[in-house]
Design a protein around this motif. Sequence first.
Motif, short mmCIF file in Angstrom:
data_model
loop_
_atom_site.label_atom_id
_atom_site.label_comp_id
_atom_site.label_asym_id
_atom_site.label_seq_id
_atom_site.Cartn_x
_atom_site.Cartn_y
_atom_site.Cartn_z
N ASN A 76 0.85 -1.19 0.00
CA ASN A 76 0.00 0.00 0.00
C ASN A 76 0.89 1.25 0.00
O ASN A 76 1.70 1.42 0.90
N PRO A 77 0.74 2.12 -0.99
CA PRO A 77 1.65 3.27 -1.06
C PRO A 77 1.43 4.27 0.07
O PRO A 77 2.34 5.05 0.37
N VAL A 78 0.27 4.25 0.71
CA VAL A 78 0.02 5.20 1.80
C VAL A 78 0.53 4.64 3.13
O VAL A 78 1.28 5.30 3.85
N THR A 79 0.14 3.42 3.46
CA THR A 79 0.54 2.87 4.76
C THR A 79 1.92 2.22 4.69
O THR A 79 2.55 1.99 5.72
N GLY A 80 2.38 1.89 3.49
CA GLY A 80 3.69 1.24 3.35
C GLY A 80 3.67 -0.22 3.71
O GLY A 80 4.68 -0.90 3.63
N SER A 81 2.51 -0.72 4.12
CA SER A 81 2.45 -2.10 4.63
C SER A 81 1.91 -3.05 3.58
O SER A 81 1.37 -2.64 2.54
#
Lengths: 327, 327
Positions: free
Chosen positions: A70-75
């Motif tokens: 996920n590009p926002v959460t990085g997870s």
Amino acid sequence: MVTPAGVLPQAAERLDARPEIGADEVRIAVERLNLDAASFRQLAEKHGGDGDKVRAEVLEIIGSRGKMQNPVTGSGGMLIGTVDEVGPDSPLGLKPGDRVATLVSLTLTPLAVTDGLAGWDGRGEQVPCAGHAILFARSVAAVLPDDLDSRLALAVLDVCGAPALTARVVRPGASVAVLGGAGKSGSLSLAAARRSGAARTVGVVPSEAEAALLRDAGLADHVAVADARDPVALAAAVGEPVDVTVVCVDVPGCEHGAILATAAGGTVVFFSMATSFAAAALGAEGLAADVTMLVGNGYVPGHAEYALELVREVPGVRKLFEGRLTL
Amino acid sequence: MVTPAGVLPQAAERLDARPEIGADEVRIAVERLNLDAASFRQLAEKHGGDGDKVRAEVLEIIGSRGKMQNPVTGSGGMLIGTVDEVGPDSPLGLKPGDRVATLVSLTLTPLAVTDGLAGWDGRGEQVPCAGHAILFARSVAAVLPDDLDSRLALAVLDVCGAPALTARVVRPGASVAVLGGAGKSGSLSLAAARRSGAARTVGVVPSEAEAALLRDAGLADHVAVADARDPVALAAAVGEPVDVTVVCVDVPGCEHGAILATAAGGTVVFFSMATSFAAAALGAEGLAADVTMLVGNGYVPGHAEYALELVREVPGVRKLFEGRLTL
């Protein structure tokens, strides 16, 4: 293989997800993705719960990045599947036909989807999926046990680093506090502490409801209700400072309380991904607290087997996990 | 005493800076503040280098918060002064007239200014200042040595946690890499590693200029030039993975390289405040790296004396520090 060059897979923008494997790699026929909770929540909120849009974005991410991150959460998350092909030099000990769960994050696992995620409604973290994934020599995967429900096994494997590191840190006779003791990593850590010979275990939980669950599970000598973000209240709830404090509470701001609850010469193990490095470092300095602070490493050799063993052999742990799965 | 109630001084919005001391407290007559570099830079940039405006804002912060804590960077600094009054139950071992430096951050030290900072032009981190500060029972202060320039002593005390923790972690015969080996905490950590019996020390620096300085100081068996943010390049520069890696580079993104440079069963000590907890935790898991990762605690008993001793007895360390002070 990786863009930009030189960075490791997790930090890479894009991975090469072609199905051909190297001599030390393994290809998995993917059966299901288990998206990270934070990632799924962000996607669901962004699209107002519209499952079709969530599915389209996940497909777009995997297609463009060669991995699910996920590009926002990085997870990312984990996946389960069946071993399809094993390179001759792979050190992972897998063989074709093994049903496995990956224990390294999807953020560094090359992944390609071939069914357009047609079997997923975009409304939950569990994503039925056809496609393939590649494991590197340094990847970690666990063969799923025959005797446990695969959802239970996945939930356990997701947090299996915590009990293994707790077991390594706790010495016989030690006193141990686990913040978030009724949760997944917390309950396993309490069981690990007791198995390592802890003389006194304290489970700290945020509510009376969780306290009742944890008491019923019988995993802690003492169950205390406190807000782990309030250092003074937390230290009071724990009582005499403990040798080891294990932080399994996934909210920010628990660093100072954990330090204050720990005796001089003791150890704090931070497993919560909400931990702030600066708050821990400056907090200990500011309190003149001579405590060893460990970044909870999700990898400890033998961690998967150890966590599954705890779930099999400690009824209270299994009960807490099964209670969560039926929610 | 503190607003809001229940939080520790560092997290508090406002401290009570009245001059009356409790039985376990100490009052310091302040002589100079040493603002944290990040804090001063933010203030100077905000006000376009206008010293009068910077001075006015620092005065306003101290007046309203009862401590010097930059609301944007969250950081503080240190102070020097003379012990004015010691409560009968203070455990700090100070006596009136001692000239001291505080080793806990200004972010948790009650402070009042009485001269309007009239002696400061607002153009540098060193702030001549009249006023008082209060040390708690758990504060830490070091008596300034007579034999060292006070600017040198302050620079050493500012980073004295690093060599003390390095000395605790390094076992005789260990191999040790220090990232940022030519810097303040880095050079002290290299000296500490050698004094603890390290069999091989590697100092990693970002440029040929720093490499020349570090070679000249003679603090490392091997000096390597590499960008610590590039894991593959860093691991290649370090060579055979080391038992202990000490991260003293104040730039983000060094976690994966530090992990990759460390042998299985080894230890990474993160002293850089730019460290990301999540990058360290997920990086080690993703690399299946069985390494112990420590949050660099700025407090270790005896740290100030140990660091000052290194500066006195290791000419290469002193030379690097004095070189920085004349810049």
